[in-house]
Scaffold this active site. Structure first.
Site, PDB file in Angstrom:
ATOM      1  CB  SER A  21      27.188 -39.513  -9.205  1.00  0.00           C
ATOM      2  OG  SER A  21      27.269 -38.606  -8.134  1.00  0.00           O
ATOM      3  CB  CYS A 130      31.873 -31.381 -10.724  1.00  0.00           C
ATOM      4  SG  CYS A 130      30.437 -30.325 -10.475  1.00  0.00           S
ATOM      5  N   GLY A 244      23.377 -39.678 -21.796  1.00  0.00           N
ATOM      6  CA  GLY A 244      22.161 -39.706 -22.599  1.00  0.00           C
ATOM      7  C   GLY A 244      21.484 -41.045 -22.727  1.00  0.00           C
TER       8      GLY A 244
END
Ligand SMILES: Cc1cc2nc3c(=O)[nH]c(=O)nc-3n(C[C@H](O)[C@H](O)[C@H](O)COP(=O)(O)OP(=O)(O)OC[C@H]3O[C@@H](n4cnc5c(N)ncnc54)[C@H](O)[C@@H]3O)c2cc1C
Ligand SMILES: Cc1cc2nc3c(=O)[nH]c(=O)nc-3n(C[C@H](O)[C@H](O)[C@H](O)COP(=O)(O)OP(=O)(O)OC[C@H]3O[C@@H](n4cnc5c(N)ncnc54)[C@H](O)[C@@H]3O)c2cc1C
Ligand SMILES: Cc1cc2nc3c(=O)[nH]c(=O)nc-3n(C[C@H](O)[C@H](O)[C@H](O)COP(=O)(O)O)c2cc1C
Ligand SMILES: Cc1cc2nc3c(=O)[nH]c(=O)nc-3n(C[C@H](O)[C@H](O)[C@H](O)COP(=O)(O)O)c2cc1C
Ligand code: FES
Ligand code: FES
Lengths: 304, 263, 304, 263
Positions: A21, A130, A244
């Site tokens: 996302s 977030c 990553g």
């Protein structure tokens, strides 16, 4: 023939590769580059009940083998999504999950209820992690009590696949993972971004308008891999690993550490086709290692 | 804004290079057919093997020759990515995503009655997209006025190329070439009736041009250089606050009419 | 002339650059390369009350812009240090601090008492944050209660400079920072390594004998910088910043974020002279920016 | 172990290169005076501009010519660092830390009565330090026996150089050169009375040699290739468990007498 499909409880992915996302728009941004049907799923942009302007510019800073972002959940709100975006993307031949954020439990519940009505959205990813939004967001991700409440209440109304995205900015990720499992999450995805900061030494100013932001990219992989491994050992529900991932070997490592599926994030910016390349690479890897199905990789790390 | 071709990921080969102390003109070729590219569009270049440049680098298309699949970039060496790029040896392979962004709005082909005087104002490396734009305007029948500014003579690049397509006016802050001062102070701006301005350069310079344009009530487009992560609308990092709220400069820009901006 | 000296409470450093524990041996390893008197201080290897063999090989894995280590506090114990190493290094013309680790509060207290007797050691750095040792170590660093106890009891016996090294593997570093301040720590150093993991995809095995290890190097800089900034705002005692510092700009960024001094760690391995280069670079930076003293940089981040 | 020179950080220039599919012989020069270097010592090489190689790479000194400040490295391309290094263009600058580690124990100059037959066993890239060692032994009056092993003929490098200093024996696993099999199976080991073995290669191969040496009761030194972060004793990452506990292979090694090891 390798069976690449994986199950996240009732949700079947044709292969273990999803896109993360906030790094894949609504999928449309990648149509020029790739065939979305070649990957297991996409998680669309963080969506909130009300429209959000996001944070001020500048919103990104490059760091060693990674980047910081401070987008701040810019989106036009869930109703706009339903009316204007869903019709355009609902026929993608892959699993489209919506990433949902909120400032209050009520926000999450309302958004989940609205998205539940969308036939072709088989699940949501609850973003309680977030780091770029003041009101809530991460607060739910770092406190077991708050997390418990939000998962419980969303679960009470949402009957499709409920994936919970964990924050890495915690002392012990297994505490939050277990809380989410107990409250009925179907799967756990991790990691969201690490809270970081960048400064311009010459200008003596922060590089982001928000001072701190979320770190992603290859630099976070060792931390992400460790958390996936810890979480895998702590819960029984499937784990979706990310942080990553840039190539097939990275994806394999996350699966060995316990991920049933993986998400590709920042790497999409550098190579917009990388998710397909990884899906193909996993097939090749399984063939070379004599595995009949990709799901055999999950947790197969050898410790003897 | 023109209708935009599909975005591609393409490998190019560096076949020619001209280098200056602070910049380089890099000419690339590909074996593929180049998509249609419009002036003002940019590419996202992968700088290989540089630990400091994880992300691609956005660079304006300086010039294209679609027939020969050639594409030029004009690169100012400001950091590790651009330095590394400018240092590439001939025959190096470079991967790019293109074409990206909207483009400068081209006028109708020139008529007696319509737009007459177009001024293309470039500051420093901001001249990069103006060569391609100038050529396109010339093809539409205009004789563009290039107003190029820099700190000193060494900053004024590609003079010969610009002269192919229009008239060139220069300002330098130290007076080593052209008039001394800032672009907005150049005499040409008082001498002709300016109908249209295209501008690219450092933000303070573009803001000065924009307020000049507003003062003389002149149509004006500027090309922004906001920081970008993806370059194709996926990350929402490159936003500019406009009268429509935050918009992505990589898809709805980099070119904006100054009326859209909150400057 | 720029005044490069900085004060960590009563401890004066001739310049803000120190070297980080575990990356600089006992200083002797660097004598061929540099003049130790050119830097503000060195923190010697982690020392424990009893000798430790450390972890099994392999102990390191390279990662994107960084490395994982799992040394596990290999050292010959504090008494060996006093008898055999101290006499060799006590005349270094810089501040030599000893990094102290333990499994119990008693371990820390005893080691501190022994080191207190060493005239030329002006302080200790309490390492409550080593992620590579099972018994204790990090446990003290992630729980405010445990940290409180260890700092309080060491403080009760140790009268010289008491620097406390914080772990980054926590939800809120300011909670631990404030606890240490309240219990009388003279300064805080951070960050220690982030807990990470690396896997060999082909061999399907962990790269470290201990499975997980400590991440350091440029990859951790954004996280470290953020934590230094948060800590600086939360406490009044001086903060010593580290995590990925490899050049002058990095050091300046940590000082702007609030560090009074900095430590160079992993970068010493790649460039054994880098600490001197950074000390010189700070002087040059101050000159260019018209600063009379390096200490003006501390917390000077501009937010207007 | 010999008395060791001060460690230095030096820039070298690549002045000559011989490349094979999987490896490269790289000859470097420096403008400085080389410190004294002993066979078995190694250097820590900085691989510039490779995002995957943050740490330096340890490589054995293959040969030195102190008079001309020349140093050779024999590099097997196994990963990003060694590939990048082997791909360097002539005249590239390469930074090294040297000399590092202990060294092979050299015997007294040859006498009628003392050590007669010395065998230097190298597997794959493990032959790298043996050339320099062989030359030193030759200078002490010995005629070293080089026993070189590889998977196939392509793995056997620098044959001509080895022949300058001693007798060469070869095994390959596929029989494409020399005797087919493993180094420990070579007939020479049965034909002569071996007084001393020096060995470098993959760990399983060195362990096989070590047990052979123990069986025939022969003095034997091996050179380990443990993973290293610093290379000069600061990090404690490179340890090997020995009869003295964990010791750093970068300072107390890489060369060990097999009696010190717990193999
Ligand atoms: C649409 C667009 C077109 C551009 N066209 C040109 C051009 O034709 N020629 C040219 O020389 N430069 C151009 N730039 C600027 C160029 O992208 C940056 O100079 C370059 O990315 C810097 O990279 P670096 O590694 O050399 O320097 P860095 O050390 O990364 O940065 C040096 C400076 O460049 C700025 N910068 C860094 N990354 C970016 C980024 N991703 N986007 C924008 N600015 C950045 C930084 O803020 C800093 O001030 C353009 C930028 C954009 C957005
Ligand atoms: C004392 C010593 C002397 C050596 N001499 C030579 C030589 O003369 N020629 C030669 O080709 N190789 C030599 N090696 C091995 C060489 O250091 C590695 O092959 C190299 O570091 C691999 O780097 P890479 O980036 O190419 O591969 P990576 O992808 O980093 O690794 C590939 C393989 O090399 C091993 N390796 C990686 N890093 C190191 C390290 N720092 N130390 C040891 N092994 C590592 C890994 O375990 C892996 O199996 C020596 C190693 C040591 C310790
Ligand atoms: C620009 C950007 C925006 C992001 N936005 C979101 C978001 O809206 N919701 C979310 O859950 N995660 C968001 N993330 C986090 C990613 O989904 C992912 O968890 C993180 O980047 C780690 O993976 P990576 O290293 O592969 O990028 C965002 C990441 C980036 C880089
Ligand atoms: C090989 C190695 C060993 C370390 N040993 C210790 C130690 O004994 N005690 C300690 O407090 N920190 C130890 N550290 C952590 C460093 O002191 C430092 O906190 C960390 O590496 C972050 O800084 P850097 O990124 O500059 O290396 C060690 C780090 C490394 C890489
Ligand atoms: S740069 Fe990613 S949206 Fe514009
Ligand atoms: S490699 Fe660092 S101590 Fe040996």
């Amino acid at each position: 023939m390798v069976d690449l499909s994986v199950q996240l409880k009732a949700l079947r992915l044709k292969n273990p590769v999803m896109t993360a996302s906030g790094t894949f728009g609504y999928g449309e941004e990648y149509l020029d580059f790739m065939d979305l049907s070649r990957i297991g799923g996409i998680i669309v942009k963080g969506t909130t009940i009300r429209p959000r302007e996001g944070n001020d510019y500048p919103r990104m800073a490059e760091t060693a083998s990674g980047m910081l972002n401070a987008v701040g959940l810019q989106n036009k709100g869930v109703n706009y999504f339903v009316k204007n975006i869903y019709p355009r993307i609902c026929d993608f031949d892959t699993n489209v999950l919506v990433n949902v954020s909120g400032s209050t439990v009520e926000d999450y519940v309302q958004a989940a209820e609205i998205i539940q009505e969308l036939d072709k959205i088989p699940g949501i990813e609850l973003n309680v992690s977030c780091p770029n939004v003041k009101e809530g967001g991460m607060a739910f991700g770092v406190s077991a009590k708050a997390l418990c409440q939000v998962v419980k209440e969303v679960r009470a109304v949402y009957r499709k696949h409920l994936m919970l995205k964990l924050s890495p900015n915690v002392t012990d990720i297994t505490v939050l993972a277990k809380t989410a499992e107990e409250q009925g999450a179907d799967s756990l995805s991790l990691i969201n971004t690490l809270l970081g900061m960048a400064i311009d030494a010459e200008k003596q100013r922060p590089k982001l308008s928000t001072i701190t932001g979320g770190l992603s990219g290859p630099c976070v992989k060792p931390v992400a891999l460790r958390m996936v491994w810890q979480t895998y050992k702590a819960v029984k529900i499937p784990v979706v690993g990310m942080g990553g991932i840039s190539n097939t070997a990275d994806a394999i490592e996350f699966m060995l550490a316990g991920a049933s599926a993986i998400q590709v994030g920042t790497a999409n910016f550098i190579d917009p086709v990388v998710s397909v390349t990884i899906a193909e690479g996993i097939e090749d890897y399984c063939q070379r290692h004599g595995l009949k199905s990709a799901s055999e990789l999950t947790g197969a790390l050898r410790l003897d | 804004m023109s209708s935009i071709a599909n975005k591609l990921v393409l490998d190019f080969i560096l076949y020619e290079k001209e280098e200056w102390p602070n910049s380089a003109l890099m000419k690339f070729k590909t074996t593929e057919i180049l998509p249609e590219i419009f002036p003002g569009q940019f590419v996202q270049v992968k700088v290989e093997d540089s630990p400091e440049t994880y992300l691609r680098r956005p660079l304006s298309v300086n010039f294209i020759d679609r027939g020969n699949s050639c594409l030029w970039l004009l690169v100012q060496k400001v950091g590790p990515g651009t330095r590394k790029l400018a240092a590439l040896a001939l025959d190096s392979k470079v991967n790019m995503i293109l074409p990206l962004g909207n483009s400068f709005s081209l006028p109708e082909p020139k008529k007696e009655s319509g737009i007459q005087n177009i001024v293309l104002i470039g500051g420093g490396i901001g001249t990069a997209p103006l060569l391609f734009l100038g050529k396109s305007l010339r093809e539409l029948g205009y004789l563009p006025n290039f107003l190029l500014g820099g700190r000193s003579a060494a900053d004024i690049l590609q003079l010969e190329e610009f002269r192919l397509y229009g008239k060139v006016f220069i300002t330098t802050q130290d007076g080593t070439l052209g008039e001394q001062g800032l672009v907005t102070e150049h005499s040409i701006l008082n001498e002709i009736q300016v109908d249209r301005i295209y501008c690219c350069g450092p933000k303070p310079m573009m803001q000065a041009v924009a307020s000049l344009a507003k003062k003389i009530n002149c149509w004006c487009e500027v090309s922004l250089e906001n920081l970008m992560a993806c370059g194709f609308g996926a990350c929402l990092c490159c936003v500019e606050k406009t009268n429509k709220g935050h918009v992505c400069t990589c898809t709805e820009g980099p070119v904006f009419n100054i009326n859209e901006l909150l400057w």
